[in-house]
Design a protein around this motif. Structure first.
Motif, short mmCIF file in Angstrom:
data_model
loop_
_atom_site.label_atom_id
_atom_site.label_comp_id
_atom_site.label_asym_id
_atom_site.label_seq_id
_atom_site.Cartn_x
_atom_site.Cartn_y
_atom_site.Cartn_z
N ILE A 1 0.98 -1.24 0.00
CA ILE A 1 0.02 0.08 0.08
C ILE A 1 0.83 1.31 -0.03
O ILE A 1 1.87 1.42 0.70
N LEU A 2 0.66 1.93 -0.95
CA LEU A 2 1.22 3.44 -0.95
C LEU A 2 0.40 4.65 -0.65
O LEU A 2 -0.83 4.56 -0.98
N VAL A 3 0.69 5.45 0.10
CA VAL A 3 -0.08 6.62 0.66
C VAL A 3 0.80 7.95 0.17
O VAL A 3 2.02 7.83 0.47
N ILE A 4 0.37 8.83 -0.36
CA ILE A 4 0.78 10.17 -0.73
C ILE A 4 0.20 11.35 0.05
O ILE A 4 -0.79 11.52 -0.37
N ASN A 5 1.01 12.18 0.55
CA ASN A 5 0.47 13.29 1.08
C ASN A 5 1.61 14.21 1.28
O ASN A 5 2.54 13.98 2.03
N THR A 6 1.91 15.21 0.39
CA THR A 6 3.04 15.96 0.26
C THR A 6 2.91 17.47 1.08
O THR A 6 3.50 18.32 0.73
N PHE A 7 1.77 17.57 1.80
CA PHE A 7 1.69 18.84 2.48
C PHE A 7 2.28 18.79 3.96
O PHE A 7 3.31 18.08 4.00
N GLY A 8 1.78 19.65 4.62
CA GLY A 8 2.66 19.80 5.89
C GLY A 8 2.44 18.86 7.02
O GLY A 8 1.75 17.99 6.82
N ILE A 9 3.07 19.10 8.18
CA ILE A 9 3.09 18.24 9.19
C ILE A 9 1.84 17.90 9.75
O ILE A 9 1.56 16.89 10.11
N GLY A 10 1.04 19.17 9.97
CA GLY A 10 -0.46 18.69 10.39
C GLY A 10 -1.28 17.82 9.58
O GLY A 10 -2.02 16.90 9.88
N ASP A 11 -1.20 18.32 7.94
CA ASP A 11 -1.85 17.39 7.19
C ASP A 11 -1.53 15.90 7.15
O ASP A 11 -2.38 15.01 7.18
N VAL A 12 -0.10 15.60 7.40
CA VAL A 12 0.23 14.24 7.35
C VAL A 12 -0.39 13.74 8.64
O VAL A 12 -0.55 12.40 8.53
N LEU A 13 -0.15 14.51 9.80
CA LEU A 13 -0.70 13.61 11.04
C LEU A 13 -1.90 13.40 10.90
O LEU A 13 -2.54 12.14 11.42
N PHE A 14 -3.01 13.92 10.15
CA PHE A 14 -4.14 13.55 9.86
C PHE A 14 -4.26 12.29 9.29
O PHE A 14 -5.72 11.79 9.19
N THR A 15 -3.53 11.93 8.48
CA THR A 15 -3.68 10.50 7.80
C THR A 15 -3.30 9.34 8.78
O THR A 15 -3.66 8.17 8.25
N THR A 16 -2.82 9.74 9.69
CA THR A 16 -2.25 8.62 10.73
C THR A 16 -3.43 7.37 11.28
O THR A 16 -3.01 6.24 11.19
N PRO A 17 -4.53 7.98 11.49
CA PRO A 17 -5.55 7.20 11.81
C PRO A 17 -5.99 6.26 10.58
O PRO A 17 -6.59 5.05 10.76
N PHE A 18 -5.92 6.88 9.39
CA PHE A 18 -6.24 6.00 8.36
C PHE A 18 -5.25 4.92 7.89
O PHE A 18 -5.50 3.75 7.82
N ILE A 19 -4.07 5.29 8.42
CA ILE A 19 -2.99 4.16 8.09
C ILE A 19 -3.16 3.22 9.14
O ILE A 19 -2.70 1.95 8.99
N SER A 20 -3.41 3.62 10.61
CA SER A 20 -3.40 2.65 11.47
C SER A 20 -4.85 1.70 11.07
O SER A 20 -4.60 0.46 11.44
N SER A 21 -5.66 2.26 10.77
CA SER A 21 -6.88 1.62 10.27
C SER A 21 -6.65 0.30 9.10
O SER A 21 -6.82 -0.89 9.45
N LEU A 22 -5.81 0.75 8.40
CA LEU A 22 -5.35 -0.24 7.33
C LEU A 22 -4.43 -1.21 7.76
O LEU A 22 -4.69 -2.53 7.40
N LYS A 23 -3.48 -0.85 8.63
CA LYS A 23 -2.74 -1.93 9.35
C LYS A 23 -3.28 -2.80 10.15
O LYS A 23 -2.97 -4.17 10.20
N LEU A 24 -4.47 -2.43 10.99
CA LEU A 24 -5.26 -3.35 11.83
C LEU A 24 -6.05 -4.18 10.89
O LEU A 24 -6.25 -5.41 11.37
N ASN A 25 -6.49 -3.95 9.86
CA ASN A 25 -7.37 -4.88 8.85
C ASN A 25 -6.31 -5.44 7.92
O ASN A 25 -6.77 -6.50 7.74
N PHE A 26 -5.29 -5.23 7.66
CA PHE A 26 -4.47 -5.77 6.90
C PHE A 26 -2.98 -5.81 7.51
O PHE A 26 -2.06 -5.07 6.79
N PRO A 27 -2.60 -6.55 8.70
CA PRO A 27 -1.57 -6.61 9.36
C PRO A 27 -0.41 -7.00 8.52
O PRO A 27 0.82 -6.49 8.98
N ASP A 28 -0.56 -7.82 7.56
CA ASP A 28 0.70 -8.13 7.11
C ASP A 28 1.06 -7.39 5.75
O ASP A 28 2.05 -7.60 5.08
#
Length: 216
Positions: A13-40
């Motif tokens: 899985i590739l995620v792209i967000n080239t904006f600032g620190i806050g914008d990137v931080l807002f994607t972390t729940p999204f990524i955590s959810s992906l990893k919990l559903n697809f742990p491998d």
């Protein structure tokens, strides 16, 4: 439903967000959810240099690719050949990741095209003002106006048949930074068990010359 992620069961899985620190931080729940559903799954992230350290400290992210627009511009003005070499090398590194799906939050038509060019089969993008013409899944989007940015990202997973995890923002902090903070607070007369409020009267570099409007 736009696409059933469970049927795809993405491994890379590739995620792209080239904006600032806050914008990137807002994607972390999204990524955590992906990893919990697809742990491998293996998660790669394309961000700018200011956010690279933040991303590298996130245990849910396996590989960080740095895209810094100003660096590419400077190299281009120095030598077009060096620019082409750096450009091809950057694309080659991502292509070698053999990602089967990309979630593109860059809102950038060129970035959207490049993910198609390097052969990522499933391309999901927020189609702000029609800027994601090369996405295989175009999500209608008018801007972050009615709810928290992180919720917009999580809604993408819901629309693709995934139940987002109940997690918050994830800010990884290195041991070195923790030690620096402990020393800083101790010198300021604060102790670990004290209650105190910290204020940083600054502004993100992503605003460039307009950053002064965000400074206290």
């Amino acid at each position: 439903m736009l696409m059933d992620l469970h049927q795809i069961s993405p491994k890379r899985i590739l995620v792209i967000n080239t904006f600032g620190i806050g914008d990137v931080l807002f994607t972390t729940p999204f990524i955590s959810s992906l990893k919990l559903n697809f742990p491998d799954s293996f998660v790669g992230y394309v961000g700018n240099r200011r956010t690279a350290t933040l991303l590298e400290q996130n245990p849910d992210i396996n590989r960080v690719y740095v895209y810094e627009r100003d660096e590419f511009k400077n190299i281009y003005h120095q030598s077009k050949w060096k620019f082409l070499d750096k450009f091809k090398q950057s694309l080659r590194e991502i292509k070698e990741g053999k990602y089967d799906i990309v979630f593109d939050f860059s809102l950038n038509r060129t970035m959207n095209f490049l993910t198609k060019w390097i052969g990522i089969q499933h391309r999901v993008g927020l189609n702000y003002k029609g800027r994601m013409p090369y996405s295989t899944v175009k999500i209608p989007f008018d801007g972050f106006e009615h709810k928290h940015v992180a919720e917009y990202y999580l809604d993408i997973l819901t629309s693709m048949g995934l139940q987002p995890a109940d997690v918050g923002l994830k800010l990884g902090v290195s041991l070195k930074d923790q030690e620096w903070a402990d020393c800083f607070l101790e010198e300021a007369g604060c102790h670990k068990h004290d209650e105190f409020i910290g204020i940083i009267p600054g502004a993100g570099e992503s605003w460039g010359s307009q950053a002064r409007f965000r400074r206290w």
